[in-house]
Design an enzyme around this catalytic site. Structure first.
Site, PDB file in Angstrom:
ATOM      1  N   ASN A  63       1.319  -0.917   0.178  1.00  0.00           N
ATOM      2  CA  ASN A  63      -0.186   0.174   0.294  1.00  0.00           C
ATOM      3  C   ASN A  63       0.791   1.511   0.171  1.00  0.00           C
ATOM      4  O   ASN A  63       1.416   1.489   1.230  1.00  0.00           O
ATOM      5  CB  ASN A  63      -0.983  -0.343   1.110  1.00  0.00           C
ATOM      6  CG  ASN A  63      -1.523   1.101   1.294  1.00  0.00           C
ATOM      7  OD1 ASN A  63      -2.228   1.823   0.590  1.00  0.00           O
ATOM      8  ND2 ASN A  63      -2.581   1.165   2.878  1.00  0.00           N
TER       9      ASN A  63
ATOM     10  N   GLU B   7      -5.187  -4.863  10.814  1.00  0.00           N
ATOM     11  CA  GLU B   7      -4.503  -3.871  11.049  1.00  0.00           C
ATOM     12  C   GLU B   7      -4.228  -2.960  12.094  1.00  0.00           C
ATOM     13  O   GLU B   7      -5.216  -2.215  12.691  1.00  0.00           O
ATOM     14  CB  GLU B   7      -4.144  -2.667   9.803  1.00  0.00           C
ATOM     15  CG  GLU B   7      -3.971  -3.682   8.119  1.00  0.00           C
ATOM     16  CD  GLU B   7      -3.646  -2.614   7.291  1.00  0.00           C
ATOM     17  OE1 GLU B   7      -2.242  -2.583   7.081  1.00  0.00           O
ATOM     18  OE2 GLU B   7      -4.340  -1.390   7.177  1.00  0.00           O
TER      19      GLU B   7
HETATM   20  P1  PGA Z   1       2.528   0.508   7.417  1.00  0.00           P
HETATM   21  O1  PGA Z   1       1.536   0.519   7.314  1.00  0.00           O
HETATM   22  O2  PGA Z   1       3.039  -1.081   7.724  1.00  0.00           O
HETATM   23  O3  PGA Z   1       3.367   1.466   7.000  1.00  0.00           O
HETATM   24  O4  PGA Z   1       2.995   0.248   9.212  1.00  0.00           O
HETATM   25  C1  PGA Z   1       0.603  -0.531   7.145  1.00  0.00           C
HETATM   26  C2  PGA Z   1      -0.556  -0.273   6.699  1.00  0.00           C
HETATM   27  O5  PGA Z   1      -1.102   1.141   6.617  1.00  0.00           O
HETATM   28  O6  PGA Z   1      -1.511  -1.092   5.725  1.00  0.00           O
END
Ligand code: PGA
Length: 258
Positions: free
Chosen positions: A11, A170
């Site tokens: 992402n 998440e």
């Molecule tokens: P991060 O983001 O790996 O930078 O913590 C994960 C996400 O928001 O999908």
């Protein structure tokens, strides 16, 4: 360790520009000769770069993904992007309810459920993102919040449509903070999500639905997380902006060789 085919998404959020987005996808493709052999891999660039990134993916097995969609088919919705527009650009998978959409933009469960219905009806795979905030975790509400978000997000989604659904757990406090849930903490929530799916649908559906973990996933912590039986891959933010780190995370999942 999971028995399901893993899925790892990158992402990119509101990062990159035209040149760096193209460079990043070129790097990923160059370093991923066979990385999709044992793992589904998806890239989620910003909307303006879907087309050039998709063009670089060509017929590569890496999936082109979008970070969001709107639930109406067309019309006077300034700034929004429809499922048909995404299909037009060969997008195959879309995030629904990323924590930044929920907590920064203010999207609620009702809207997200409509978005998921729209994505599935259009033939897209929908990644329904759920997760608790730090305040909720400290108040002992992790299970309640994640189960509530899951139920609300999947409202009226039929069992046969679940083949097109991926869940991403998440924890909000772990996103972009460098803090990761321990493998055991993440596993406990993933197991709860799977139990909830079995209750909403049936055991077989719960057993095949993939549940990604997201929140500061890095090459150094991915393998230990993936050892857990109900963690079926990752949704990666920061580390997906570096092709080598992203592909190290892909390689940490079973059966993936690059
Ligand atoms: P991060 O983001 O790996 O930078 O913590 C994960 C996400 O928001 O999908």
């Amino acid at each position: 360790m999971s028995t399901r085919r893993p899925i790892v998404g990158g992402n990119w959020k509101m990062n990159t520009n035209l040149a760096s987005a193209v460079e990043l996808v070129e790097d990923v493709v160059a370093q991923c000769q066979t990385c999709t052999a044992g793992c589904d891999v998806a890239l989620f660039p910003p909307f303006p770069y879907l087309n050039p990134v998709g063009a670089k993916l060509g017929h590569h097995a890496i999936l082109l993904g979008a970070q969001d969609l709107y639930h109406e088919p067309n019309g006077a919705f300034t700034g929004e992007v429809s499922a048909e527009m995404l299909i037009d650009l060969d997008v195959e998978i879309v995030l629904v309810g990323h924590s930044e959409r929920r907590h920064v933009i203010g999207e609620d469960d009702f809207l997200l459920n409509r978005k998921l219905h729209t994505a599935l009806a259009a033939g897209l795979t929908g990644v329904l993102c759920i997760g608790e905030t730090m305040v909720q975790r400290e108040a002992g509400q992790t299970q309640q919040v994640t189960v509530d978000q899951l139920r609300a997000g999947l409202e009226q989604i039929r069992v046969e449509q679940m083949r097109q659904v991926v869940i991403a757990y998440e924890p909000v406090w772990a996103i972009g903070t460098g803090r990761t849930a321990t493998p055991e903490d993440a596993q406990a929530v993933h197991a709860q999500i799977r139990t909830t799916l079995a209750g909403l649908y049936d055991e077989a559906t719960a057993a095949v639905t993939r549940i990604q973990y997201g929140g500061s996933v890095k090459p150094s912590n991915a393998a230990a997380l993936y050892q857990q039986p109900d963690i079926d891959g990752f949704l990666v933010g920061g580390a997906s902006l570096k092709a080598d780190q992203f592909l190290d995370i892909v390689r940490s999942t079973v059966g993936a060789t690059a």
